[in-house]
Design a protein around this motif. Structure first.
Motif, short mmCIF file in Angstrom:
data_model
loop_
_atom_site.label_atom_id
_atom_site.label_comp_id
_atom_site.label_asym_id
_atom_site.label_seq_id
_atom_site.Cartn_x
_atom_site.Cartn_y
_atom_site.Cartn_z
N ALA A 1 -1.59 47.15 -65.32
CA ALA A 1 -2.90 46.52 -65.49
C ALA A 1 -2.77 45.01 -65.26
N GLY A 2 -1.65 44.44 -65.72
CA GLY A 2 -1.43 43.01 -65.52
C GLY A 2 -1.34 42.66 -64.05
N LEU A 3 -0.61 43.50 -63.30
CA LEU A 3 -0.49 43.28 -61.86
C LEU A 3 -1.86 43.39 -61.20
N GLY A 4 -2.65 44.37 -61.70
CA GLY A 4 -4.01 44.53 -61.19
C GLY A 4 -4.84 43.28 -61.39
N TYR A 5 -4.72 42.69 -62.59
CA TYR A 5 -5.42 41.43 -62.86
C TYR A 5 -5.02 40.36 -61.86
N ASP A 6 -3.70 40.25 -61.61
CA ASP A 6 -3.23 39.22 -60.68
C ASP A 6 -3.85 39.40 -59.30
N PHE A 7 -3.91 40.67 -58.86
CA PHE A 7 -4.51 40.95 -57.55
C PHE A 7 -5.99 40.58 -57.55
N TYR A 8 -6.65 40.92 -58.64
CA TYR A 8 -8.08 40.65 -58.74
C TYR A 8 -8.35 39.15 -58.66
N PHE A 9 -7.60 38.36 -59.44
CA PHE A 9 -7.81 36.90 -59.41
C PHE A 9 -7.50 36.34 -58.04
N ALA A 10 -6.38 36.82 -57.45
CA ALA A 10 -5.98 36.30 -56.15
C ALA A 10 -7.06 36.60 -55.11
N THR A 11 -7.54 37.86 -55.10
CA THR A 11 -8.50 38.27 -54.07
C THR A 11 -9.81 37.51 -54.22
N PHE A 12 -10.33 37.51 -55.44
CA PHE A 12 -11.62 36.88 -55.68
C PHE A 12 -11.55 35.37 -55.41
N GLY A 13 -10.48 34.76 -55.94
CA GLY A 13 -10.32 33.32 -55.74
C GLY A 13 -10.14 32.98 -54.26
N PHE A 14 -9.37 33.83 -53.57
CA PHE A 14 -9.09 33.60 -52.15
C PHE A 14 -10.38 33.68 -51.32
N ILE A 15 -11.22 34.70 -51.61
CA ILE A 15 -12.47 34.83 -50.85
C ILE A 15 -13.35 33.61 -51.06
N CYS A 16 -13.49 33.19 -52.33
CA CYS A 16 -14.28 31.98 -52.60
C CYS A 16 -13.65 30.77 -51.92
N GLY A 17 -12.30 30.71 -51.95
CA GLY A 17 -11.60 29.59 -51.35
C GLY A 17 -11.84 29.52 -49.84
N CYS A 18 -11.86 30.71 -49.18
CA CYS A 18 -12.14 30.74 -47.75
C CYS A 18 -13.53 30.20 -47.47
N ALA A 19 -14.50 30.61 -48.30
CA ALA A 19 -15.88 30.17 -48.09
C ALA A 19 -15.98 28.65 -48.27
N ILE A 20 -15.40 28.15 -49.38
CA ILE A 20 -15.46 26.69 -49.61
C ILE A 20 -14.70 25.97 -48.50
N GLY A 21 -13.56 26.55 -48.12
CA GLY A 21 -12.74 25.92 -47.08
C GLY A 21 -13.48 25.84 -45.76
N PHE A 22 -14.26 26.88 -45.45
CA PHE A 22 -15.01 26.86 -44.19
C PHE A 22 -16.07 25.77 -44.22
#
Lengths: 218, 219
Positions: free
Chosen positions: B18-39
């Motif tokens: 479950a902890g690993l799942g959380y890490d993936f969730y934060f990474a994915t969600f943060g990354f998508i937002c980061g791509c949008a802001i970065g663009f």
């Protein structure tokens, strides 16, 4: 009273915390530069096994965040061996290991930039492999690697802000402690952020300048 | 210190996963937002208005200068103490990852667009296409292809950064290790297990990235 005024007198204490930040970063970079030499030597080896070891080393050591590294070194190793490690030592060991992988990558790129013909030229005047490396190849590679190494130093400097979690009294630890007493987290953390941003900005301009200067000589 | 005993750590495997799942969730969600802001940030840095370009430059310099850990503390404790804006641990880590990765993403988009031949945009203009259409039909498809491998590398960085969530008491993988280490006094077993899990994940992700890079390389 302005809530920022109470932070001002505390700035010298925070800046004093920077000496740990710089101590850890400088020693870790030097350590990583030495270990990186060994790793890149593995990569250049004739033996496929040694090359695989070098590859695995880099893959493994750059796979963790500095946070996990520091926990591993400080808690796991002392739990296993009973060695009561000093926090600064643990911080230096973790950041050195982590960055040795990145520095090895930097060396590899720099070595690739040295023209192959120089090996042949050195061999033709009867130089051995060690001497060629030492006198001809590495001095040029290091020169190319300088700006990247400075950039890596910036990364280490930023990463080192985590060392407060094991009790090293670096700038962020000092500010956090005072912020917790005064409930002025925003003010203290913003000041630390401004200090970091300034240092990183100055160093990255320096790195850019260095790069231009080195290119001019080419 | 007795012999190594992994039973307690392995018995906690549902929590670890479950902890690993959380890490993936934060990474994915943060990354998508980061791509949008970065663009957006890239668009701002390529803007014809000097003030907008300057704003993008200052933003990137600020984000680049902020250590991830400090950014997280600032979002989690700083904003709450000054403005009463109490982000939850999860919101704080996702925002921190988004902000941190946005600067990297902006740089990736910049070099992606920079690598394109300017003649293509001019050819589009000559055909009477609008700026938006040129972007949508000519430039963006090429930029997406060249930027996918570096963006995946940024995702790996985001994943590594997600472990900082333990600082703000989110039950992700490293937090579980701390929990096991404190409650059972098995620090070595707990941290080494979690370390191996993280290394295995990141190595797999990097190998995948390298494979995608080879697949997408323009011959």
């Amino acid at each position: 009273m302005n809530s920022w005024e109470s932070v001002l007198p505390f700035i010298p204490a925070m800046l004093a915390g920077l000496r740990y930040t710089f101590l850890i970063s400088v020693v870790s970079l030097l350590g990583a530069m030495i270990i990186g030499l060994g790793v890149v030597q593995l990569w250049r080896s004739e033996s496929a096994l040694l090359r695989a070891v070098g590859f695995a080393y880099v893959q493994v050591f750059r796979s963790l965040s500095p946070y996990v590294y520091i926990l591993l070194v400080f808690f796991a190793i002392s739990g296993l061996t009973g060695w009561n490690m000093d926090a600064v030592t643990a911080a230096i060991i973790s950041l050195t290991l982590l960055n040795s992988a990145y520095v090895a990558e930097i060396y590899r790129g720099a070595l690739l930039s040295v023209d192959k013909g120089q090996w042949e030229a050195a061999a033709s005047i009867g130089m051995g492999s060690f001497k060629t490396n030492y006198v001809i190849i590495w001095p040029q590679a290091l020169r190319v690697a300088m700006p990247s190494l400075l950039n890596q130093f910036i990364v280490i400097l930023k990463d080192s802000s985590i060392v407060g979690i094991i009790g090293v009294k670096d700038i962020l630890y000092v500010a956090n402690a005072q912020a917790a007493i005064t409930y002025k987290q925003f003010e203290y953390l913003t000041v630390v952020a401004l200090i970091f941003i300034t240092i990183v900005f100055v160093l990255s301009r320096l790195s850019l300048l260095l790069e231009r200067r080195l290119n001019r000589g080419q | 210190m007795g012999a190594l005993d992994f039973t307690l750590v392995f018995a906690a495997w549902p929590k670890l996963l479950a902890g690993l799942g959380y890490d993936f969730y934060f990474a994915t969600f943060g990354f998508i937002c980061g791509c949008a802001i970065g663009f957006v940030c890239y668009l701002a840095s390529a803007s014809p208005w000097r003030a907008v370009r300057w704003l993008a430059y200052v933003y990137v310099q600020i984000v680049r200068g902020m250590p991830m850990y400090l950014l997280l503390l600032w979002l989690y404790f700083g904003l709450a103490s000054k403005f009463g804006l109490a982000l939850s641990g999860q919101q704080a880590i996702i925002t921190a990852i988004a902000i941190m990765s946005s600067a990297f993403c902006a740089e990736v988009f910049r070099s992606g667009y920079g690598a394109l031949d300017l003649g293509q945009a001019e050819a589009g203009k000559a055909l009477g296409m609008t700026g938006f259409a040129i972007n949508r039909h000519i430039l963006l498809p090429q930029v997406i292809r060249t930027t996918i491998p570096p963006l995946l590398n940024i995702f790996v960085i985001c994943f590594k950064a997600a472990t900082y969530a333990a600082v703000v008491a989110v039950p992700e993988l490293v937090f579980q290790a701390q929990d096991l280490s404190l409650n059972h006094y098995r620090p070595f077993e707990a941290y080494i297990t979690v370390g191996v899990m993280l290394i295995a994940t990141v190595v797999t992700l990097s190998l995948l990235t390298a494979a995608v890079e080879r697949r997408l390389a323009i011959p």
